[in-house]
Design a protein around this motif. Structure first.
Motif, mmCIF file in Angstrom:
data_model
loop_
_atom_site.group_PDB
_atom_site.id
_atom_site.type_symbol
_atom_site.label_atom_id
_atom_site.label_comp_id
_atom_site.label_asym_id
_atom_site.label_seq_id
_atom_site.Cartn_x
_atom_site.Cartn_y
_atom_site.Cartn_z
ATOM 1 N N ASP A 8 -5.044 -1.654 3.462
ATOM 2 C CA ASP A 8 -4.068 -0.625 3.127
ATOM 3 C C ASP A 8 -3.313 -0.162 4.374
ATOM 4 O O ASP A 8 -2.076 0.031 4.355
ATOM 5 C CB ASP A 8 -4.767 0.566 2.474
ATOM 6 N N ILE A 9 -4.049 0.020 5.493
ATOM 7 C CA ILE A 9 -3.413 0.447 6.739
ATOM 8 C C ILE A 9 -2.449 -0.630 7.240
ATOM 9 O O ILE A 9 -1.330 -0.339 7.689
ATOM 10 C CB ILE A 9 -4.477 0.766 7.805
ATOM 11 N N GLU A 11 -0.903 -2.845 5.473
ATOM 12 C CA GLU A 11 0.253 -2.873 4.580
ATOM 13 C C GLU A 11 1.208 -1.732 4.921
ATOM 14 O O GLU A 11 2.451 -1.906 4.945
ATOM 15 C CB GLU A 11 -0.219 -2.745 3.133
ATOM 16 N N GLU A 12 0.618 -0.562 5.219
ATOM 17 C CA GLU A 12 1.452 0.581 5.576
ATOM 18 C C GLU A 12 2.181 0.338 6.903
ATOM 19 O O GLU A 12 3.363 0.663 7.054
ATOM 20 C CB GLU A 12 0.570 1.827 5.677
ATOM 21 N N ASN A 13 1.470 -0.225 7.872
ATOM 22 C CA ASN A 13 2.095 -0.531 9.169
ATOM 23 C C ASN A 13 3.216 -1.560 9.027
ATOM 24 O O ASN A 13 4.266 -1.453 9.663
ATOM 25 C CB ASN A 13 1.048 -1.060 10.148
ATOM 26 N N GLN A 15 5.046 -2.093 6.377
ATOM 27 C CA GLN A 15 6.182 -1.451 5.728
ATOM 28 C C GLN A 15 6.969 -0.588 6.714
ATOM 29 O O GLN A 15 8.207 -0.587 6.723
ATOM 30 C CB GLN A 15 5.688 -0.594 4.547
ATOM 31 N N ALA A 16 6.240 0.153 7.574
ATOM 32 C CA ALA A 16 6.904 0.978 8.582
ATOM 33 C C ALA A 16 7.700 0.099 9.559
ATOM 34 O O ALA A 16 8.823 0.439 9.955
ATOM 35 C CB ALA A 16 5.874 1.820 9.335
#
Length: 404
Positions: A8-9, A11-13, A15-16
């Motif tokens: 999840d982290i 994926e978030e990174n 996307q950012a």
């Protein structure tokens, strides 16, 4: 940390990161680069010109550029090699560089067009009129495309080893909507060569040498306004204090024998250079055009005459100018002596005759024939025999036609 949480982290990174990249691309897209087109780009001058344009000194360290190399299909591999080498140099301000061989796509969105086309000049093979006709046909192709595809305020610079004045006036003739003040021919190579010859004699830098007339034909190197600074003589002044060049050279015989009669030598040096000299000349003029020339410096440029110095209108004639606020202005306050004025009359007459001959001897081609004509010409010619007659020889030696 559990694997699911790590995913999840990540994926978030990711996307950012993508959002940052997209934001950078949007900001970059708002910065419109200068589009520079170079014709006959396989010529050596282009190879030396690209680094000068891309290093930030010409247009400024915040101005990005896109360079478009135009030539015929037979030079496609040379163009690809130039593109690959320029890309490998990784100039920060070079947004893109590309090669083009499709003539109907030439000059799209052009801000600056540098016309380098030369013709193989050998008067033992065919008469001068044939070479003039060839230059005319090239300009008949380029001018309508510039009007159609380039920006309305496009700057057109003609350079190369042959017919600099003629190329400029023919583009003006066949492209009437192109701003006349934006079409110039480069004479700075002659200035630099003459200054270097004088500097070797005096061991000092020289300023304000003027080149009058036909840049790649018969011209006149005027030393009457030339200056030098910091010269070691009886009277000294501050670094900005100029001395007249002619007053400092007491050997008048050297002036006449080595400079005034050395026009053919200078012509040979300029016409047989490997490309660094004309490339530097183009870059210098562009730098002055965009960022002003020094206020006390005279620059020789081939421009459309408006009757200054009693030169006939509607010919491209090299004369002294200064660049200011993105424009140039003729330095009309210069005093011209009687000898110089007579030489200018002779040179003007010659250019008028060349233009009349060029317009009268070549029919206007239909649009479809223009494209086929261009590809039938040997546009970029690197070596040639150059025939030159100094304006200081007997005036009866002037012929009505000579290389433009």
């Amino acid at each position: 940390m559990l694997s699911e949480e790590m995913s999840d982290i990540a994926e978030e990174n990711l996307q950012a990161h993508l959002e940052i990249v997209q934001e950078d691309e949007e900001i970059k897209s708002l910065i419109k680069p200068l589009h520079i087109w170079i014709t006959s780009a396989s010529a050596p001058i282009c190879y030396h010109l690209i680094p000068l344009l891309a290093n930030g000194e010409v247009f400024g360290i915040t101005t990005e550029i896109s360079i478009h190399l135009l030539d015929t299909d037979q030079f496609k591999q040379i163009l690809r090699g130039i593109v690959m080498e320029a890309e490998d140099m990784a100039f920060p301000l070079l947004r893109s560089i590309s090669e083009h061989t499709e003539i109907d796509q030439a000059f799209i969105e052009a801000d600056i067009i540098i016309v380098l086309d030369d013709v193989l000049l050998n008067l033992e093979v065919q008469p001068l009129e044939n070479y003039i006709r060839e230059v005319n046909e090239i300009c008949q192709v380029y001018a309508p495309l510039i009007e159609k595809n380039a920006k309305s305020d496009v700057k057109v610079i003609t350079s190369g080893k042959t017919f600099a004045n003629l190329k400029a006036i023919m583009i003006r003739t066949y492209g009437p909507s192109i701003r006349p003040e934006n079409i110039i021919a480069i004479a700075t190579s002659w200035e630099s060569t003459a200054k270097a010859m004088l500097a070797r004699k005096l061991n000092e830098n020289i300023a304000d040498v003027i080149v009058w007339g036909n840049i790649t034909g018969s011209n006149y190197i005027d030393l009457s306004h030339a200056k030098l600074y910091g010269y070691d003589c009886a009277i000294w002044g501050p670094p900005t204090y100029p001395r007249s060049l002619l007053n400092m050279i007491h050997d008048s015989e050297w002036i006449h024998s080595e400079i005034l009669s050395a026009q053919s030598t200078l012509s040979s040096q300029v016409s047989h250079c490997a490309g660094m000299l004309p490339a530097h000349a183009v870059a210098t003029v562009l730098q002055y055009w965009y960022h002003d020339s020094p206020s006390d410096e005279i620059i020789s440029v081939g421009i459309l005459s408006e009757g200054q110095f009693c030169i006939p209108e509607e010919i491209i004639f090299s004369m002294p100018v200064r660049f200011l606020n993105g424009n140039w202005e003729v330095i009309t306050e210069l005093e011209i002596n009687e000898t110089t004025q007579k030489v200018l009359e002779r040179l003007s007459h010659e250019l008028v005759q060349v233009r009349i001959s060029c317009v009268s001897c070549v029919p206007i081609l239909p649009p479809m024939d223009l494209f086929s004509t261009l590809f039938s010409l040997s546009l970029p010619s690197i070596s040639f025999q150059y025939f030159y007659i100094s304006p200081f020889c007997t005036m009866s030696c002037f012929s009505p036609l000579r290389a433009g």
